[in-house]
Design a protein around this motif. Structure first.
Motif, short mmCIF file in Angstrom:
data_model
loop_
_atom_site.label_atom_id
_atom_site.label_comp_id
_atom_site.label_asym_id
_atom_site.label_seq_id
_atom_site.Cartn_x
_atom_site.Cartn_y
_atom_site.Cartn_z
N ALA A 1 -1.35 22.68 13.27
CA ALA A 1 -0.68 24.22 13.77
C ALA A 1 -0.70 25.08 12.51
O ALA A 1 0.20 24.67 11.40
N LEU A 2 -0.94 26.36 12.60
CA LEU A 2 -0.90 27.20 11.64
C LEU A 2 -0.31 28.39 12.09
O LEU A 2 -0.03 28.69 13.25
N THR A 3 0.51 29.21 11.13
CA THR A 3 0.95 30.53 11.57
C THR A 3 0.22 31.58 11.54
O THR A 3 -1.02 31.52 11.28
N ALA A 4 0.58 32.62 12.33
CA ALA A 4 -0.21 34.00 12.18
C ALA A 4 -0.68 34.21 10.96
O ALA A 4 -1.87 34.81 10.63
N THR B 1 -11.86 28.22 14.39
CA THR B 1 -12.51 27.13 13.66
C THR B 1 -11.25 26.37 12.69
O THR B 1 -11.22 25.24 12.26
N ALA B 2 -10.55 27.35 12.08
CA ALA B 2 -9.56 26.97 11.12
C ALA B 2 -8.67 25.89 11.86
O ALA B 2 -8.06 25.02 11.35
N LEU C 1 -6.32 29.23 25.25
CA LEU C 1 -7.18 28.70 24.37
C LEU C 1 -6.12 28.13 23.63
O LEU C 1 -6.62 27.18 22.40
N LEU C 2 -4.86 28.39 23.28
CA LEU C 2 -4.05 28.28 22.09
C LEU C 2 -2.82 27.85 22.82
O LEU C 2 -2.41 27.94 24.06
N ARG C 3 -2.04 26.82 21.93
CA ARG C 3 -0.72 26.29 22.27
C ARG C 3 -0.01 27.04 21.22
O ARG C 3 -0.09 26.97 20.17
N PHE D 1 0.65 28.00 15.88
CA PHE D 1 -0.67 28.00 16.70
C PHE D 1 -1.37 26.63 16.56
O PHE D 1 -1.84 26.42 15.45
N SER D 2 -1.85 26.18 17.62
CA SER D 2 -2.80 24.97 17.56
C SER D 2 -3.76 25.09 19.08
O SER D 2 -3.25 26.19 19.96
N LEU D 3 -4.65 24.53 18.83
CA LEU D 3 -5.61 24.63 20.04
C LEU D 3 -5.23 23.98 21.16
O LEU D 3 -4.33 22.98 21.34
N ALA D 4 -5.23 24.63 22.46
CA ALA D 4 -4.63 24.42 23.80
C ALA D 4 -4.92 22.85 24.17
O ALA D 4 -3.81 21.99 24.48
#
Length: 229
Positions: A31-34, A24-25, A60-62, A72-75
């Protein structure tokens, strides 16, 4: 032996509360870090890494590496569409978060749905485009009409660049707050970018809300959300 897509595996990946919060974030389109995603989920960085590995393994992620950090971002847009659909189903079924406040009204008015405009203003724009004949359904697929193409070009949208992309130009996306359609696809993404470039609105750094200026909201109503005659 059962054949076909394994929806149970995808559902299990999304359904974990921590993973759902992280996904959701990422609906902001950033793109966000872990570490940032761990904070969103309220878990430790080590636990977040385990969850992110599962989401990445499930396509599900790129994941992109820049310097010492992984982002990380949505794929794909399809992943975002599934998440928005689940938000709509959850809202319709009464499964809502209990926290309320001023931000809720802002999110309902205008927000980012991965990379396009959602909320009441996104719905108004979609309804306007449909009513003015800019969008039409052909073989159950949303298409931009010739009149719509002329309008978009006049508004500063580079349609040649968009049609050269692999992603669909136009796609309906169900809005979770009103359960009505707004415009997704590469055109929806380009329109939001154009709105930001014109200075009509900016994204709230702390949420998915899109905040319009008074001048921007008036211009949006005049150019994009005109009620059809």
């Amino acid at each position: 032996m059962k054949e076909g897509p394994d929806i149970a595996r995808v559902a299990a990946l999304i359904g974990d509360p921590a993973r759902a919060n992280m996904l959701t974030a990422l609906m902001t389109g950033k793109a966000l870090t872990a570490t940032e995603l761990a904070a969103e989920a309220g878990i430790t960085s080590q636990t977040a890494s385990t969850h992110l590995a599962k989401l990445d393994g499930g396509n599900l992620l790129r994941v992109r590496k820049q310097g010492r950090h992984k982002y990380f971002s949505l794929a794909t847009d399809d992943v975002a569409a599934v998440l928005e659909g689940l938000m709509g189903l959850a809202a319709k079924s009464g499964h809502l978060r209990t926290r309320t406040g001023p931000r809720d009204a802002s999110l309902r008015k205008a927000r980012v749905c991965y990379n396009h405009l959602a909320g009441d203003m996104g719905i108004r724009m979609f309804d306007s485009f449909h009513g003015r004949g800019f969008l039409a359904l052909e073989d159950e697929t949303l298409q931009l009409t010739r009149t719509g193409a002329e309008f978009m070009t006049g508004f500063g949208i580079d349609l040649d660049s968009l049609t050269a992309q692999k992603s669909p130009l136009c796609r309906e996306c169900l809005d979770w707050s009103a359960r009505r359609s707004h415009l997704a696809g590469s055109l929806g993404r380009a329109l939001l970018a154009r709105i930001e470039t014109l200075g009509w609105a900016r994204r709230d750094a702390g949420s998915r809300a899109v905040l319009f200026t008074q001048r921007g909201e008036a211009a949006f109503a005049d150019r994009l959300a005109v009620a059809p005659v």
